[in-house]
Design an enzyme around this catalytic site. Structure first.
Site, mmCIF file in Angstrom:
data_model
loop_
_atom_site.group_PDB
_atom_site.id
_atom_site.type_symbol
_atom_site.label_atom_id
_atom_site.label_comp_id
_atom_site.label_asym_id
_atom_site.label_seq_id
_atom_site.Cartn_x
_atom_site.Cartn_y
_atom_site.Cartn_z
ATOM 1 N N GLY A 1 0.812 -1.216 0.000
ATOM 2 C CA GLY A 1 0.000 0.000 0.000
ATOM 3 C C GLY A 1 0.845 1.267 0.000
ATOM 4 O O GLY A 1 0.514 2.248 -0.678
ATOM 5 N N THR A 2 1.948 1.250 0.734
ATOM 6 C CA THR A 2 2.787 2.442 0.847
ATOM 7 C C THR A 2 3.341 2.835 -0.519
ATOM 8 O O THR A 2 3.236 3.996 -0.930
ATOM 9 C CB THR A 2 3.948 2.152 1.833
ATOM 10 O OG1 THR A 2 3.368 1.817 3.094
ATOM 11 C CG2 THR A 2 4.873 3.330 1.984
ATOM 12 N N SER B 1 -3.529 -3.626 -0.663
ATOM 13 C CA SER B 1 -2.375 -4.321 -0.085
ATOM 14 C C SER B 1 -2.744 -5.755 0.251
ATOM 15 O O SER B 1 -3.882 -6.043 0.641
ATOM 16 C CB SER B 1 -1.943 -3.564 1.172
ATOM 17 O OG SER B 1 -0.875 -4.220 1.790
ATOM 18 N N SER B 2 -1.750 -6.632 0.135
ATOM 19 C CA SER B 2 -2.002 -8.068 0.307
ATOM 20 C C SER B 2 -2.115 -8.519 1.768
ATOM 21 O O SER B 2 -2.952 -9.352 2.117
ATOM 22 C CB SER B 2 -0.871 -8.821 -0.404
ATOM 23 O OG SER B 2 -0.625 -10.073 0.134
ATOM 24 N N HIS B 3 -1.254 -7.932 2.636
ATOM 25 C CA HIS B 3 -1.180 -8.507 3.984
ATOM 26 C C HIS B 3 -2.367 -8.153 4.871
ATOM 27 O O HIS B 3 -2.518 -8.693 5.968
ATOM 28 C CB HIS B 3 0.148 -8.143 4.669
ATOM 29 C CG HIS B 3 0.299 -6.705 5.054
ATOM 30 N ND1 HIS B 3 0.182 -6.273 6.349
ATOM 31 C CD2 HIS B 3 0.572 -5.607 4.322
ATOM 32 C CE1 HIS B 3 0.404 -4.958 6.391
ATOM 33 N NE2 HIS B 3 0.636 -4.533 5.168
ATOM 34 N N THR C 1 12.430 -6.288 -10.024
ATOM 35 C CA THR C 1 11.992 -7.642 -10.363
ATOM 36 C C THR C 1 10.688 -7.950 -9.636
ATOM 37 O O THR C 1 10.570 -7.691 -8.435
ATOM 38 C CB THR C 1 13.073 -8.654 -9.923
ATOM 39 O OG1 THR C 1 14.298 -8.256 -10.518
ATOM 40 C CG2 THR C 1 12.723 -10.070 -10.319
ATOM 41 N N CYS D 1 1.900 2.162 11.572
ATOM 42 C CA CYS D 1 2.859 3.067 10.914
ATOM 43 C C CYS D 1 2.962 4.399 11.643
ATOM 44 O O CYS D 1 3.788 5.233 11.310
ATOM 45 C CB CYS D 1 2.445 3.304 9.472
ATOM 46 S SG CYS D 1 2.435 1.789 8.552
HETATM 47 C C1 LIG Z 1 -4.956 2.816 5.161
HETATM 48 C C2 LIG Z 1 -3.596 2.241 4.925
HETATM 49 N N1 LIG Z 1 -2.901 2.657 3.852
HETATM 50 C C3 LIG Z 1 -1.676 2.171 3.574
HETATM 51 C C4 LIG Z 1 -1.085 1.239 4.385
HETATM 52 C C5 LIG Z 1 0.279 0.722 4.034
HETATM 53 O O1 LIG Z 1 0.190 -0.531 3.432
HETATM 54 P P1 LIG Z 1 1.472 -1.499 3.366
HETATM 55 O O2 LIG Z 1 1.735 -1.950 4.774
HETATM 56 O O3 LIG Z 1 1.071 -2.590 2.448
HETATM 57 O O4 LIG Z 1 2.597 -0.682 2.822
HETATM 58 C C6 LIG Z 1 -1.760 0.783 5.535
HETATM 59 C C7 LIG Z 1 -1.128 -0.196 6.445
HETATM 60 O O5 LIG Z 1 -1.275 -0.137 7.627
HETATM 61 C C8 LIG Z 1 -3.053 1.301 5.804
HETATM 62 O O6 LIG Z 1 -3.757 0.901 6.871
#
Ligand SMILES: Cc1ncc(COP(=O)(O)O)c(C=O)c1O
Length: 376
Positions: free
Chosen positions: A69-70, A196-198, A234, A320
């Site tokens: 996601g980041t 995001s996958s996790h 990659t 985060c």
């Molecule tokens: C709303 C939101 N955006 C982005 C992210 C970041 O995703 P990733 O951990 O896959 O980088 C998170 C992760 O906590 C999230 O909750």
């Protein structure tokens, strides 16, 4: 299962794990290699892209696989900023730190001006304020779909109407909604979105970005050969295969899973008698797995550590944000005082939990509260 931090990350599902192992063994070649082993891996990636596009009901050529996601948020905001009309950008105060950090970079290094729209006391973006901050030179608006701290769902339909009327791009961070809330409407309302996958029982370090194929933009880095020039490096073929498997599982069982999560939430709140507190922002029936609680006059950090000591794992907000100091910005923006926001804890449920699990958690919290009351 005493883990209640599914909004931070989920354990990988058995199906996703098996897909990961199989792809690691059989599809390990670099997708850009021109030999047959490379083409075989490339075909798997293209199959995953098609499958993901079907699940999301979007065009496959708009999907870029990323490290999560980041990174998706970073690439999306740069794409929209470069494709947009001017040097002004807009986000909501409730955005994830990855969005705040990209916009800080755009401001400090690229000369953009940033407007941050506050949230209402109900945890949704203030639409009147949003309308007023958009200007002639606004390039994009970025508003999440579901908030990571309290699980509120943002009114993307109305937000999209506002953006279309003012002719500005709209990005949505859908990391907390994908796999939990139906996305079919959302995907047609925005110009780009991140997943995001996790967060959906897939492996960590994998995600995707969607940008409408009709949108022409300069990619973040020049001379990139992977992912149609949008993303360098990659490809994580096993991760992408496992992410796609996790997405299929989550979307196929979305209604069943959410009904279960709702039951867990209901049981948890009913069992949490001592606190006598209502969930913050998050509607009781809303379909997201996070739930925010401000436990009256007890520091959230203390409650989290006492829970941890008893073997129950939950958080005081988005992972985060931990270390950035202070309570979640989302709560402050909703008008909750700093003192009260410090009492915040975030509980988030998973599909493999039972009613007994959540009763155990509520009993643990009731005990922490009883002890605290005795001590003061
Ligand atoms: C709303 C939101 N955006 C982005 C992210 C970041 O995703 P990733 O951990 O896959 O980088 C998170 C992760 O906590 C999230 O909750």
């Amino acid at each position: 299962m005493k883990y209640f931090d599914y909004a931070a990350t989920c354990p990988i599902s058995e199906e996703a794990l098996q897909a990961y192992i199989k792809a690691s063994r059989e599809f390990f070649a670099n997708t850009r290699s021109v030999h047959d082993a490379g083409s075989k891996a490339d075909r798997l990636i293209e199959h995953c892209r098609e499958r993901m596009a079907e699940l999301l009901q979007v065009a496959a050529q708009g999907i870029t696989f990323t490290s999560g996601g980041t990174e998706s948020n970073l690439l999306a905001l740069y794409a929209l900023a470069r494709a947009g009309k001017g040097k002004h950008i807009v986000i909501s105060a409730g955005e994830h730190s990855s969005i705040h950090n990209v916009t800080t970079k755009l401001v400090e290094e690229e000369g953009y001006e940033l407007s941050i729209v506050p949230m209402t006391k109900d945890g949704v973006v203030n639409l009147e304020k949003l309308k007023h901050v958009i200007r002639e030179d606004t390039s994009f608006v970025s508003i999440q779909h579901v908030n990571a701290d309290i699980g509120t769902i943002q009114p993307l339909e109305t937000i999209s109407e506002i953006c279309q009327e003012k002719r500005v791009f709209l990005h949505s961070d859908c990391v907390q909604s994908f796999g939990k809330v139906k996305m079919d409407k959302v995907t047609s309302l925005v110009d780009s979105f991140s997943i995001s996958s996790h967060k959906i029982y897939g492996p960590k370090g994998v995600g995707a970005l969607y940008v409408k194929p009709s949108l022409s933009f300069t990619p973040f880095l020049p001379n990139v050969s992977h992912e149609n020039g949008v993303r360098q490096g990659t490809l994580n073929t096993p991760g992408i295969a496992a992410f796609t498997t996790a997405a299929e599982m989550c979307l196929n069982k979305l209604e069943k899973h959410q009904a279960h999560i709702k039951r867990l939430k209901r049981e948890f709140l009913a069992s949490l008698k001592e606190a006598g507190e209502k969930a913050v922002g998050s509607e009781f029936e809303s379909c997201v797995p996070s739930i925010g609680l401000c436990i009256h006059k007890i520091d959230g950090q203390h409650v989290m550590l006492e829970g941890n000591r008893r073997g129950y794992f939950f958080s005081t907000g988005s992972a985060c944000q931990v270390g950035s100091g202070g309570p979640p910005k989302m709560l402050l923006s909703m008008g909750i005082s700093e003192e009260e926001a410090k009492t915040f804890i975030r509980i988030s449920f998973g599909v493999d939990q039972s009613l007994e699990d959540v009763q155990g958690l509520a009993e643990c919290l009731n005990e922490v509260i009883r002890e605290r009351k005795k001590a003061v």
